[in-house]
Design a protein around this motif. Structure first.
Motif, PDB file in Angstrom:
ATOM      1  N   ASP A   1       0.824  -1.213   0.000  1.00 56.31           N
ATOM      2  CA  ASP A   1       0.000   0.000   0.000  1.00 56.31           C
ATOM      3  C   ASP A   1       0.856   1.260   0.000  1.00 56.31           C
ATOM      4  N   ARG A   2       1.939   1.246   0.743  1.00 51.82           N
ATOM      5  CA  ARG A   2       2.828   2.421   0.809  1.00 51.82           C
ATOM      6  C   ARG A   2       3.918   2.400  -0.254  1.00 51.82           C
ATOM      7  N   HIS A   3       4.312   1.199  -0.681  1.00 50.29           N
ATOM      8  CA  HIS A   3       5.400   1.054  -1.659  1.00 50.29           C
ATOM      9  C   HIS A   3       4.949   0.086  -2.750  1.00 50.29           C
ATOM     10  N   PRO A   4       4.128   0.571  -3.676  1.00 49.75           N
ATOM     11  CA  PRO A   4       3.513  -0.333  -4.659  1.00 49.75           C
ATOM     12  C   PRO A   4       4.464  -0.905  -5.699  1.00 49.75           C
ATOM     13  N   GLU A   5       5.668  -0.347  -5.812  1.00 54.37           N
ATOM     14  CA  GLU A   5       6.604  -0.857  -6.817  1.00 54.37           C
ATOM     15  C   GLU A   5       7.940  -1.245  -6.202  1.00 54.37           C
ATOM     16  N   VAL A   6       8.514  -2.285  -6.769  1.00 55.77           N
ATOM     17  CA  VAL A   6       9.896  -2.668  -6.524  1.00 55.77           C
ATOM     18  C   VAL A   6      10.624  -2.331  -7.819  1.00 55.77           C
ATOM     19  N   THR A   7      11.754  -1.642  -7.729  1.00 57.69           N
ATOM     20  CA  THR A   7      12.479  -1.281  -8.949  1.00 57.69           C
ATOM     21  C   THR A   7      13.919  -1.784  -8.894  1.00 57.69           C
ATOM     22  N   PHE A   8      14.463  -2.025 -10.067  1.00 62.49           N
ATOM     23  CA  PHE A   8      15.882  -2.379 -10.201  1.00 62.49           C
ATOM     24  C   PHE A   8      16.419  -1.628 -11.403  1.00 62.49           C
ATOM     25  N   VAL A   9      17.521  -0.900 -11.196  1.00 62.26           N
ATOM     26  CA  VAL A   9      18.214  -0.200 -12.274  1.00 62.26           C
ATOM     27  C   VAL A   9      19.660  -0.663 -12.244  1.00 62.26           C
ATOM     28  N   SER A  10      20.077  -1.316 -13.322  1.00 62.14           N
ATOM     29  CA  SER A  10      21.427  -1.870 -13.350  1.00 62.14           C
ATOM     30  C   SER A  10      22.466  -0.800 -13.642  1.00 62.14           C
ATOM     31  N   ASP A  11      23.696  -1.108 -13.288  1.00 63.50           N
ATOM     32  CA  ASP A  11      24.828  -0.327 -13.772  1.00 63.50           C
ATOM     33  C   ASP A  11      24.946  -0.602 -15.268  1.00 63.50           C
ATOM     34  N   PRO A  12      25.562   0.310 -16.037  1.00 69.80           N
ATOM     35  CA  PRO A  12      25.791   0.018 -17.450  1.00 69.80           C
ATOM     36  C   PRO A  12      26.647  -1.245 -17.617  1.00 69.80           C
ATOM     37  N   PHE A  13      26.333  -2.037 -18.639  1.00 65.58           N
ATOM     38  CA  PHE A  13      27.069  -3.281 -18.874  1.00 65.58           C
ATOM     39  C   PHE A  13      27.294  -3.466 -20.371  1.00 65.58           C
ATOM     40  N   GLY A  14      28.320  -4.256 -20.697  1.00 65.79           N
ATOM     41  CA  GLY A  14      28.640  -4.541 -22.092  1.00 65.79           C
ATOM     42  C   GLY A  14      27.733  -5.611 -22.673  1.00 65.79           C
ATOM     43  N   PRO A  15      27.653  -5.689 -24.004  1.00 61.90           N
ATOM     44  CA  PRO A  15      26.745  -6.627 -24.660  1.00 61.90           C
ATOM     45  C   PRO A  15      27.076  -8.097 -24.407  1.00 61.90           C
ATOM     46  N   ASP A  16      28.305  -8.404 -24.056  1.00 56.20           N
ATOM     47  CA  ASP A  16      28.677  -9.806 -23.837  1.00 56.20           C
ATOM     48  C   ASP A  16      28.076 -10.386 -22.561  1.00 56.20           C
ATOM     49  N   LEU A  17      27.678  -9.545 -21.622  1.00 51.22           N
ATOM     50  CA  LEU A  17      27.171 -10.054 -20.341  1.00 51.22           C
ATOM     51  C   LEU A  17      25.974 -10.976 -20.535  1.00 51.22           C
ATOM     52  N   VAL A  18      25.024 -10.584 -21.381  1.00 52.73           N
ATOM     53  CA  VAL A  18      23.835 -11.415 -21.549  1.00 52.73           C
ATOM     54  C   VAL A  18      24.102 -12.642 -22.415  1.00 52.73           C
ATOM     55  N   ARG A  19      25.234 -12.658 -23.130  1.00 53.50           N
ATOM     56  CA  ARG A  19      25.572 -13.836 -23.932  1.00 53.50           C
ATOM     57  C   ARG A  19      26.373 -14.852 -23.121  1.00 53.50           C
ATOM     58  N   THR A  20      27.381 -14.374 -22.417  1.00 51.17           N
ATOM     59  CA  THR A  20      28.304 -15.293 -21.734  1.00 51.17           C
ATOM     60  C   THR A  20      28.014 -15.448 -20.252  1.00 51.17           C
ATOM     61  N   GLY A  21      27.181 -14.563 -19.688  1.00 51.58           N
ATOM     62  CA  GLY A  21      26.862 -14.631 -18.264  1.00 51.58           C
ATOM     63  C   GLY A  21      27.828 -13.816 -17.422  1.00 51.58           C
TER      64      GLY A  21
END
Length: 195
Positions: free
Chosen positions: A103-123
Motif C-alpha cells: 500500500d505504501r510502496h507499490p513498486e519494486v524497482t531495479f536499475v542496473s549499472d551500465p554493462f557490455g553486450p557480452d554479459l547477456v551472452r556469456t553470463g
C-alpha cells in the motif's frame, strides 16, 4: 548567391563524414521487457524447512543503450500483485506492511549499472540498485550464459540473486521465516524504437 570553392569543399567533407558514421542498429534500440513471456519469482524458506515459492506477475521494464556501447536494465515490479503460489493467506501477509508493504510502496524497482553486450551472452555479474519498501541498496544478480545468439529476443535472459530481508526492513516473522530471499528472473523482450 554562389558558394565559394572552400564552402563546397567543406560541405562535401561534412557529407562524407556523416555517411561514414555508424548507422543505428538493433543493438542501439530499446528492447522492452515483454510481461507476457517474462517471469519474476522468489523463494522463502520457513524455519521448519518448508519452501514457499512466490511470483511477481505484473512487471514492466526495458534494456536501453546508455552510450559507449553499453546498456542498462530498468525493471518495475508490482508489489501489489505479489503472490505465494498455492497459499492465499501467505500471499496477503507478503503484501502487508510486514513484508512488501504494497500500500505504501507499490513498486519494486531495479536499475542496473551500465554493462557490455557480452554479459547477456556469456553470463556474469549484473550489479545495480534495488529499491524495495523505499530502501535502496546495491545488489548483484548472476546472469546465466544464453543459449542463443540474440538473448532477450530469441531466448530468455535468466538471472538469480539473494536478498536479505532485514536489509529492507522486512524483519517481522523472523521466528518463522529465514532471512534470505532467493530471486530468479527470466526475461524476454520485444524490440521498440529508441525514444
Amino acid at each position: 548567391m554562389t558558394r565559394t570553392i572552400a564552402e563546397r569543399w567543406c560541405c562535401a567533407w561534412l557529407l562524407l563524414l556523416l555517411a561514414c558514421l555508424p548507422r543505428p542498429s538493433a543493438a542501439a534500440e530499446v528492447t522492452r521487457v515483454d510481461p507476457r513471456t517474462s517471469d519474476v519469482g522468489f523463494v522463502l524458506r520457513t524455519r521448519w524447512g518448508q519452501r514457499l515459492e512466490g511470483r511477481i506477475p505484473v512487471l514492466a521494464g526495458d534494456v536501453r543503450p546508455v552510450g559507449a556501447g553499453l546498456r542498462q536494465v530498468r525493471l518495475r515490479l508490482s508489489a501489489r500483485d505479489v503472490e505465494i503460489v498455492g497459499y492465499p493467506r501467505y500471499t496477503q501477509l507478503t503484501r502487508d506492511e510486514a513484508f512488501f508493504d504494497a500500500d505504501r510502496h507499490p513498486e519494486v524497482t531495479f536499475v542496473s549499472d551500465p554493462f557490455g553486450p557480452d554479459l547477456v551472452r556469456t553470463g556474469g555479474a549484473l550489479v545495480g540498485v534495488l529499491q524495495l519498501r523505499g530502501v535502496e541498496r546495491r545488489e548483484t544478480f548472476r546472469v546465466e550464459p544464453a543459449p542463443c545468439d540474440r538473448p532477450l529476443l530469441d531466448c530468455a535472459v535468466v538471472a538469480a540473486g539473494v536478498v536479505n530481508r532485514g536489509d529492507y526492513a522486512m524483519d517481522r516473522w523472523s521466528f518463522a521465516l529465514g532471512e534470505r530471499v532467493q530471486f530468479r528472473l527470466s526475461l524476454r523482450g520485444e524490440e521498440a524504437a529508441a525514444p
